[in-house]
Each structure stands twice: as C-alpha cells, then as structure tokens.
Scaffold this motif. Structure first.
Motif, mmCIF file in Angstrom:
data_model
loop_
_atom_site.group_PDB
_atom_site.id
_atom_site.type_symbol
_atom_site.label_atom_id
_atom_site.label_comp_id
_atom_site.label_asym_id
_atom_site.label_seq_id
_atom_site.Cartn_x
_atom_site.Cartn_y
_atom_site.Cartn_z
ATOM 1 N N UNK A 79 1.903 50.265 12.011
ATOM 2 C CA UNK A 79 1.693 48.818 12.074
ATOM 3 C C UNK A 79 2.922 48.089 11.526
ATOM 4 N N UNK A 80 3.375 48.494 10.331
ATOM 5 C CA UNK A 80 4.532 47.856 9.699
ATOM 6 C C UNK A 80 5.790 48.007 10.548
ATOM 7 N N UNK A 81 5.970 49.184 11.113
ATOM 8 C CA UNK A 81 7.179 49.448 11.915
ATOM 9 C C UNK A 81 7.171 48.615 13.198
ATOM 10 N N UNK A 82 6.018 48.492 13.840
ATOM 11 C CA UNK A 82 5.922 47.675 15.059
ATOM 12 C C UNK A 82 6.241 46.221 14.713
ATOM 13 N N UNK A 83 5.700 45.742 13.592
ATOM 14 C CA UNK A 83 6.008 44.367 13.141
ATOM 15 C C UNK A 83 7.499 44.201 12.883
ATOM 16 N N UNK A 84 8.092 45.207 12.254
ATOM 17 C CA UNK A 84 9.517 45.164 11.924
ATOM 18 C C UNK A 84 10.376 45.118 13.190
ATOM 19 N N UNK A 85 9.983 45.892 14.204
ATOM 20 C CA UNK A 85 10.792 45.990 15.419
ATOM 21 C C UNK A 85 10.579 44.845 16.397
ATOM 22 N N UNK A 86 9.437 44.159 16.295
ATOM 23 C CA UNK A 86 9.214 43.034 17.215
ATOM 24 C C UNK A 86 10.056 41.868 16.722
ATOM 25 N N UNK A 87 10.591 41.145 17.631
ATOM 26 C CA UNK A 87 11.535 40.087 17.271
ATOM 27 C C UNK A 87 10.867 38.735 17.086
ATOM 28 N N UNK A 88 9.590 38.769 16.717
ATOM 29 C CA UNK A 88 8.886 37.511 16.481
ATOM 30 C C UNK A 88 7.800 37.744 15.444
ATOM 31 N N UNK A 89 7.371 36.675 14.778
ATOM 32 C CA UNK A 89 6.304 36.832 13.785
ATOM 33 C C UNK A 89 5.004 37.271 14.463
ATOM 34 N N UNK A 90 4.244 38.078 13.770
ATOM 35 C CA UNK A 90 2.976 38.571 14.307
ATOM 36 C C UNK A 90 1.822 37.810 13.660
ATOM 37 N N UNK A 91 0.792 37.537 14.461
ATOM 38 C CA UNK A 91 -0.402 36.874 13.939
ATOM 39 C C UNK A 91 -1.596 37.291 14.787
ATOM 40 N N UNK A 99 0.544 46.414 18.911
ATOM 41 C CA UNK A 99 -0.373 46.202 17.793
ATOM 42 C C UNK A 99 -1.792 46.036 18.297
ATOM 43 N N UNK A 100 -1.939 45.307 19.375
ATOM 44 C CA UNK A 100 -3.258 45.063 19.941
ATOM 45 C C UNK A 100 -3.949 46.378 20.322
ATOM 46 N N UNK A 101 -3.235 47.242 21.011
ATOM 47 C CA UNK A 101 -3.800 48.540 21.414
ATOM 48 C C UNK A 101 -4.094 49.397 20.185
ATOM 49 N N UNK A 102 -3.180 49.401 19.220
ATOM 50 C CA UNK A 102 -3.380 50.190 18.006
ATOM 51 C C UNK A 102 -4.630 49.723 17.253
ATOM 52 N N UNK A 103 -4.793 48.407 17.102
ATOM 53 C CA UNK A 103 -5.948 47.867 16.383
ATOM 54 C C UNK A 103 -7.253 48.116 17.134
#
Length: 162
Positions: A79-91, A99-103
């Motif tokens: 989760x943290x790594x996907x957030x880190x690699x995406x170039x936009x804030x996650x919400x 993230x959606x598929x993982x959750x």
C-alpha cells in the motif's frame, strides 16, 4: 580518531541505503506478482513480441493473498509503495486502480470465515485498517504519525488539549 569515524559512518549509511533498496525491490516484486499478469502478443508482420501487463482481478488478488500467505505488514508495505510511486495524492475519492484492487481483494479475504482461510497470518482487519489510512491520506494525515504520538502520550500520560 575522526578519519575512522567518518569511514564507519559512511559504511553504516551505505548499509542502511542498501537495506532500504533491497526492501523496496522485495515489495516491488510482491506488487508485480500479486497485482499484475502479463500477456505476450506477437505481431504477424514482424516477430517482435510485446509484453503487456494487465491488472489482476480482485478475485485473483484475493486468491494470491491467501496462497502466498501474506500478512497485514506485507500488504501495508505494498500500500505504502503504491502511494509512493503514484504521482498524485491518494484518497478514498480518488485512488490508484492498484490500491482499489488491493483493498477490494483484502476485503474479500477479511470476509472469509477464519476456518475457511488457510492463511493463518491474516488478521481479518486488513482492509478496514488500510481504508482508514487512505481516508486520512485524503486529508494529508499520515496515520502512522498519529499512532506514534498516541503511543508516546499513553507512555508519558500527556493530555491532548484542543
């Protein structure tokens, strides 16, 4: 005494960076194995093969979460790594498809009866905890920082005044 100290500090810093790099590689390969599958397409005009990566379905990811015996900490690292690699804030309102598929897959595994889930490392609160974290991210809050402050307050007995 100063030259050997700086050499030791450089060595310690190098080892720390190396450990972080290896940890990231491990998490990246876990993300690749869990969330993606490849297809090979060959073009008849030329023998070039292209490999496309497609996102696995939530059912497939849930199956892999169980068969690979992943736990909360590993899913949290992804989760943290996907957030880190995406170039936009996650919400909650706007999150990466990964993230959606993982959750959603974590939710499927969370909902299984404990007796039916062969993965005994799973604690049945993974999806809830990660959605809480994603909600907080939407407001610019890092849940780990809040929990760390709460732990310190519980140890020191400090009160939080609003």
């Amino acid at each position: 005494s100063a030259p050997w100290r700086s050499a030791l500090q450089k060595q310690l810093q190098f080892e720390k960076e190396e450990r972080i790099r290896k940890e990231r590689e491990k998490v990246d390969s876990l993300i690749d194995a869990l969330l993606f599958h490849g297809t090979n397409n060959s073009n008849n005009d030329s023998e070039e093969k292209s490999k496309q990566q497609l996102i696995n379905t939530e059912e497939k990811v849930a199956e892999l979460l169980i068969s690979k015996r992943l736990n909360y900490e590993q899913v949290n690292q992804m989760f943290d790594r996907i957030c880190e690699l995406s170039n936009r804030p996650q919400s909650i309102d706007s999150c990466s498809p990964l993230l959606s598929v993982l959750l959603d897959a974590a939710c499927k595994v969370d909902c299984m009866e404990r007796e039916e889930n062969p993965n005994k490392r799973w604690n049945h609160r993974v999806e809830r905890d990660l959605r809480r974290k994603l909600f907080a991210l939407g407001y610019g809050i890092r849940i780990e920082d809040v929990e760390k402050k709460d732990r310190i307050r519980s140890i020191t007995g400090e009160k939080d005044y609003y």
